[in-house]
Enzyme design. Structure first.
Site, short mmCIF file in Angstrom:
data_model
loop_
_atom_site.label_atom_id
_atom_site.label_comp_id
_atom_site.label_asym_id
_atom_site.label_seq_id
_atom_site.Cartn_x
_atom_site.Cartn_y
_atom_site.Cartn_z
N GLY A 1 49.75 33.60 35.87
CA GLY A 1 50.16 32.26 35.49
C GLY A 1 51.51 32.19 34.79
CD GLU B 1 47.99 31.56 38.45
OE1 GLU B 1 48.12 30.66 37.62
OE2 GLU B 1 47.23 32.53 38.28
CE1 TYR C 1 40.13 30.61 31.19
CE2 TYR C 1 40.79 28.55 30.16
CZ TYR C 1 40.74 29.37 31.27
OH TYR C 1 41.31 28.95 32.46
CD1 TRP D 1 41.51 33.84 32.20
CD2 TRP D 1 42.30 35.47 33.52
NE1 TRP D 1 42.70 34.26 31.68
CE2 TRP D 1 43.20 35.25 32.46
CE3 TRP D 1 42.58 36.45 34.49
CZ2 TRP D 1 44.39 35.98 32.32
CZ3 TRP D 1 43.76 37.17 34.35
CH2 TRP D 1 44.65 36.93 33.27
#
Ligand SMILES: *[C@@H]1O[C@H](CO)[C@@H](O)[C@H](O)[C@H]1NC(C)=O
Ligand SMILES: *[C@@H]1O[C@H](CO)[C@@H](O)[C@H](O)[C@H]1NC(C)=O
Ligand SMILES: *[C@@H]1O[C@H](CO)[C@@H](O)[C@H](O)[C@H]1NC(C)=O
Ligand SMILES: *[C@@H]1O[C@H](CO)[C@@H](O)[C@H](O)[C@H]1NC(C)=O
Length: 373
Positions: free
Chosen positions: A98, A139, A258, A353
């Site tokens: 990212g 990405e 998360y 992730w």
């Protein structure tokens, strides 16, 4: 005896044909990020079939894949370290991420010579560092030209790993990619048939649908499996992929370890869709986009501040709130529901992730693994 064996064999073949997906080994994968500073030796690799080592970089001058010198030792010992707890776990070197520059990936993919530099260097790095495969995390491709060039890159990459395998006699490298939650990204379509034919599987990034930096006036499920109000959900994305020609058995569903923290306008209004005023700030929220790992949510809010925690099964998300802080995230219930969905849908498996987000007892990764079984 011979007849019994024959009967057994026929029965096995019959059952195999009845339900071929049951014979496929599921993918239970996790990304480890060097940014997390989480010790590789602390990964409970017994819970995984595949571990992704993230990230290698694309050099925008040479178009070669490189490993940051500060991470060189961690990467080169990654496979042997994680195999201590699970000799069967396979490892993949993940490229990009990212925070990488998507323009550099677009430029690399646009020319035969730069694609070759990328491909050849990636294979060389995977072999010299003992990885079993390679993973592309571009990405994101943005234009239709980017998408077409991505297709060319994937086709050439597969041909190259196949040829390397036959010329060296080594087992062919695995090739995977992390892609958008839907086969349409910002109104451009991924080259789905090439993705299907050239990759071992796609990691579908079914998260970041809502977050306080880009949906800042109300709370929301950051990674809901369903959304009654929009097409931004895990199941809608998976359906888009399938509708575009992707096969279920090459899709691996992403699970975020998360959440995102919003600031409530009114502490008494704390449902999904409650008025919010951007991201929560202050104690416990150190990221600039309001993201917060599962273990921090537990330590600082649920166990620490006694935040009230709820599960919304219609969207498949957990959320908790304490004062004016509201956090949408995945807990045991949402992880279990997503893994049940993935298995029921005939997907290949799931990935997390990232592994550093779980709690000290690996409760989410344990839940995911046991739910699949
Ligand atoms: C290439 O990458 C370097 C290092 O990340 C960066 O400083 C530079 O601006 C990039 N150059 C181009 C042309 O993208
Ligand atoms: C990304 O790369 C492009 C050119 O390759 C460069 O112009 C741009 O500044 C880079 N962006 C960042 C954030 O480094
Ligand atoms: C929410 O986003 C809008 C548009 O980006 C911005 O103008 C506004 O300042 C943001 N509000 C908060 C509270 O972050
Ligand atoms: C999120 O928004 C804040 C301002 O509210 C800004 O400082 C920060 O850079 C943004 N982060 C990202 C990742 O966009």
């Amino acid at each position: 005896m011979a007849i019994q064996s024959l009967l057994f064999l026929s029965l096995s073949l019959f059952l195999f044909h009845l339900n071929p997906s049951s014979a496929q080994t599921p993918v239970k994968a996790g990304y480890w990020s060097s940014d997390s500073e989480f010790q590789v030796s602390n990964i409970n690799s017994a819970l995984f079939t595949h571990l992704f080592c993230a990230f290698a970089d694309l050099n925008n001058q040479s178009n070669q894949v490189t490993i940051d010198p500060n991470s060189a030792t961690l990467f080169s010992t990654f496979t042997q370290t994680v195999q201590q707890k699970n000799p069967n776990v396979k490892t993949l070197l993940s490229i990009g991420g990212g925070n990488s520059n998507s323009t550099s990936f677009a430029a690399m993919a646009s020319q035969p010579g730069s694609r070759k530099s990328f491909i050849d260097s990636s294979i060389q790095l995977a072999r010299s560092n003992g990885f079993h495969g390679l993973d592309l995390d571009w990405e994101y491709p943005e234009t239709s030209t980017d998408m077409a060039n991505l297709g060319t890159l994937l086709t050439e990459w597969r041909a190259a790993v196949r040829s390397e395998s036959s010329s060296t006699g080594s087992v062919e490298l695995l090739l995977t990619a992390a892609m958008g939650f839907s086969s349409i990204h910002d109104s451009e379509s991924y080259p789905v048939s090439i993705v299907r034919d050239s990759l071992d599987w796609v990691n579908v990034m079914a998260y970041d649908f809502k977050g306080p930096n880009w949906s800042n006036v109300s709370t929301g499920a950051p990674a809901g499996l369903y959304d009654p109000d929009s097409e931004f959900s895990g199941s809608a994305g998976v359906d888009k992929w399938i509708g575009s020609g992707m096969v279920e058995e090459k899709m691996v569903l992403g699970l975020p370890l998360y959440g995102y923290a919003w600031k409530l306008v009114d502490a008494a209004s704390h449902g999904i869709g409650a008025p919010a005023d951007g991201k929560a700030s202050g104690e416990g929220i150190s990221s600039d986009d309001g993201s917060i790992s599962y273990n921090q949510i537990l330590d600082q809010f649920i166990n620490g501040a006694g935040a009230s925690s709820e599960y919304d099964g219609s969207r498949v998300t957990n959320y908790c709130y304490s004062g004016t802080t509201w956090i949408g995230y995945d807990d045991v219930q949402s992880i279990a529901a997503k893994v049940s969905y993935a298995k029921g849908k005939g997907l290949l498996g799931y990935f997390v992730w990232s592994v550093s987000g779980d709690d000290g007892n690996w409760v989410l990764c344990q839940t995911a693994s046991q739910t699949w079984n």
